[in-house]
Design a protein around this motif. Structure first.
Motif, PDB file in Angstrom:
ATOM      1  N   ASN A 380      37.749  40.417  45.824  1.00 26.20           N
ATOM      2  CA  ASN A 380      38.933  39.704  45.375  1.00 26.20           C
ATOM      3  C   ASN A 380      39.298  40.115  43.958  1.00 26.20           C
ATOM      4  N   THR A 381      40.529  40.579  43.764  1.00 27.47           N
ATOM      5  CA  THR A 381      41.023  40.827  42.402  1.00 27.47           C
ATOM      6  C   THR A 381      42.382  40.148  42.223  1.00 27.47           C
ATOM      7  N   SER A 382      42.399  38.870  42.511  1.00 26.43           N
ATOM      8  CA  SER A 382      43.647  38.110  42.377  1.00 26.43           C
ATOM      9  C   SER A 382      44.107  37.989  40.929  1.00 26.43           C
ATOM     10  N   ASN A 383      43.213  38.299  39.985  1.00 27.98           N
ATOM     11  CA  ASN A 383      43.605  38.278  38.575  1.00 27.98           C
ATOM     12  C   ASN A 383      44.295  39.574  38.139  1.00 27.98           C
ATOM     13  N   ALA A 384      44.403  40.555  39.037  1.00 30.61           N
ATOM     14  CA  ALA A 384      45.072  41.818  38.703  1.00 30.61           C
ATOM     15  C   ALA A 384      46.573  41.597  38.518  1.00 30.61           C
ATOM     16  N   LYS A 385      47.102  42.170  37.471  1.00 29.46           N
ATOM     17  CA  LYS A 385      48.531  42.036  37.189  1.00 29.46           C
ATOM     18  C   LYS A 385      49.330  43.252  37.633  1.00 29.46           C
ATOM     19  N   THR A 386      48.655  44.367  37.881  1.00 33.16           N
ATOM     20  CA  THR A 386      49.320  45.571  38.357  1.00 33.16           C
ATOM     21  C   THR A 386      48.515  46.154  39.507  1.00 33.16           C
ATOM     22  N   SER A 387      49.118  47.064  40.234  1.00 30.16           N
ATOM     23  CA  SER A 387      48.417  47.711  41.336  1.00 30.16           C
ATOM     24  C   SER A 387      47.200  48.478  40.851  1.00 30.16           C
ATOM     25  N   GLU A 388      47.303  49.092  39.670  1.00 30.77           N
ATOM     26  CA  GLU A 388      46.196  49.878  39.130  1.00 30.77           C
ATOM     27  C   GLU A 388      44.983  49.003  38.820  1.00 30.77           C
ATOM     28  N   GLU A 389      45.207  47.715  38.568  1.00 29.85           N
ATOM     29  CA  GLU A 389      44.105  46.823  38.234  1.00 29.85           C
ATOM     30  C   GLU A 389      43.384  46.278  39.463  1.00 29.85           C
TER      31      GLU A 389
END
Length: 427
Positions: A380-389
């Motif tokens: 889970n990377t729901s804290n990602a703000k961009t696709s790269e993150e």
């Protein structure tokens, strides 16, 4: 350069005589001439280990262990054994908290702030402090922890006192080859260098660090450590375990850690994690063609930046990953193989093959996932703000058994998932 045989200092190597004094004399000889020579320890069983009882002197530890080969400010030194050279600690040495008057086990020491007057430590077998260009090769160092008399707790994490096979402090240019440092009451080997811009050049090859109480290897400070063809297995699987109980603990306690290289190494069946990262500034470690097998705990626990795993076999769950703000810091798995495979009839650890909740930029490229009884992943990377993150799984293969009862679900949230294949097999 001088060559001295340990027998010239009075050692017997007969498996009966306690040869501690001979080793102390040998260390004193080479320290006086600042190294510059070879200490030969021929085939034989050398009983070592001695403790000094405080007899009620509260300014001293209850039992103070003697450091066997304690080299300081020595350079260009070789400690050379032979096939069949064994240094084994004596039976019934004390380890833990003991009463300074009676010498009996003491269970009232404050675990959060232990009083050193109650301490019973055993010391270390080979110590290198402020040295340069040291070679240690072809020795078996046996801490004999099954025959230690355990005292009360010392520290809030078990018994954290000195009993180590090889202790390295602020020393550069170390070459350790064909060493078996096992059954110690703390660590097989500890490296505690204050990091600098210059590489420490610590090299460990073809060596074994197993059945120690706390760690196979504790790396608590330094710049550049390489381990190749080494085994860091079965920590805490003797008669006691002190946390973390890991195969390798990379924890920057005395200063930053960087540039770790592990090739063709094993991290199997440890009470704690196979590899764990702790506090402090730690970065840039690579594991290539290594085997991780978590039975009682996670195979890999990474919370530090720039850790890369290449071509590794990973049985049992991995956890965490670094929450990277840029690509350089990211945790990466490349051509790795993940499977919930049993070890000697014991199931591997964890709820999923991957248990990574939140680490930005973690990536799995060209990996293989083979679930049997466990789900594949919680990622889970729901804290990602961009696709790269977002976390990424790419160019990978999922081989799923159609065996009845197989549990294959995944929980993917906000990840990049592309160019992967799934294969179903009947068993």
């Amino acid at each position: 350069m001088v060559l001295k045989n340990i027998h010239s200092f009075g050692a017997k190597g007969d498996g009966k005589t306690n040869d501690t004094e001979a080793f102390l004399k040998a260390a004193a000889f080479f320290n006086e001439r600042t190294g510059n020579g070879t200490l030969l320890i021929p085939e034989g069983v050398y009983i070592i280990g001695k403790q000094i009882f405080s007899n009620g002197d509260v300014n001293k530890s209850t039992y103070q262990g003697v450091r066997i080969l304690d080299f300081k400010n020595s350079n260009n030194l070789i400690i050379q054994g032979e096939k069949g050279t064994l240094l084994k600690y004596a039976d019934n040495l004390k380890f833990g908290s003991f009463d300074p008057v009676t010498g009996n086990i003491f269970n009232g020491n404050n675990p959060s702030q232990p009083d050193p007057k109650y301490a019973g430590d055993i010391g270390y077998c080979i110590g290198l402090t402020d040295c340069k260009n040291i070679t240690v090769k072809t020795l078996v160092l046996n801490g004999n922890n099954k025959m230690i008399q355990l005292g009360g707790l010392y520290d809030d994490k078990g018994i954290q006192l000195m009993h180590v096979g090889i202790y390295i402090h602020n020393t550069q240019g170390v070459y350790i080859d064909n060493i078996n440092a096992s059954y110690f009451a703390l660590d097989g080997i500890i490296v505690t260098n204050v990091a600098s811009d210059k590489k420490d050049d610590i090299n460990i090859t073809n060596s074994i660090f197993e059945y120690n109480f706390r760690q196979g290897l504790s790396w608590v400070g330094g710049n550049y450590l390489q381990a190749k063809n080494c085994r860091f297995n079965h920590t805490g699987k003797s008669v006691y375990c002190s946390p973390p109980g890991a195969g390798v603990d990379i924890e920057a306690e005395v200063g930053p850690i960087t540039n770790g290289i592990f090739e063709h190494c094993e991290f199997i069946d440890n009470t704690g994690c196979g590899v764990v990262t702790g506090g402090g500034v730690t970065s840039n470690c690579t594991f290539t063609d290594c085997t991780f097998w978590g039975i009682n705990n996670w195979s890999i626990w990474v919370s530090a930046p720039a850790f890369t795993f290449i071509g590794c076999k990973i049985y049992g769950s991995i956890v965490h990953g670094y929450n990277a703000s840029n690509a350089t810091e990211a945790t990466r798995f490349i051509r790795c193989y993940f499977e919930d495979k049993a070890y000697k009839g014991q199931p591997s650890y964890g709820k999923y093959l991957l248990e990574c909740d939140g680490p930005r930029r973690i990536s799995f490229d060209s990996c293989t996932f083979v679930p049997h009884a466990k789900p594949i992943a919680w990622l889970n990377t729901s804290n990602a703000k961009t696709s790269e993150e977002k976390a990424t799984i790419s160019n990978s293969q999922f081989i799923i058994s159609e065996k009845e009862g197989n549990n294959t679900p995944v929980s993917f949230s906000f990840i990049n998932f592309f160019n992967n294949t799934t294969e179903f097999k009947k068993y």
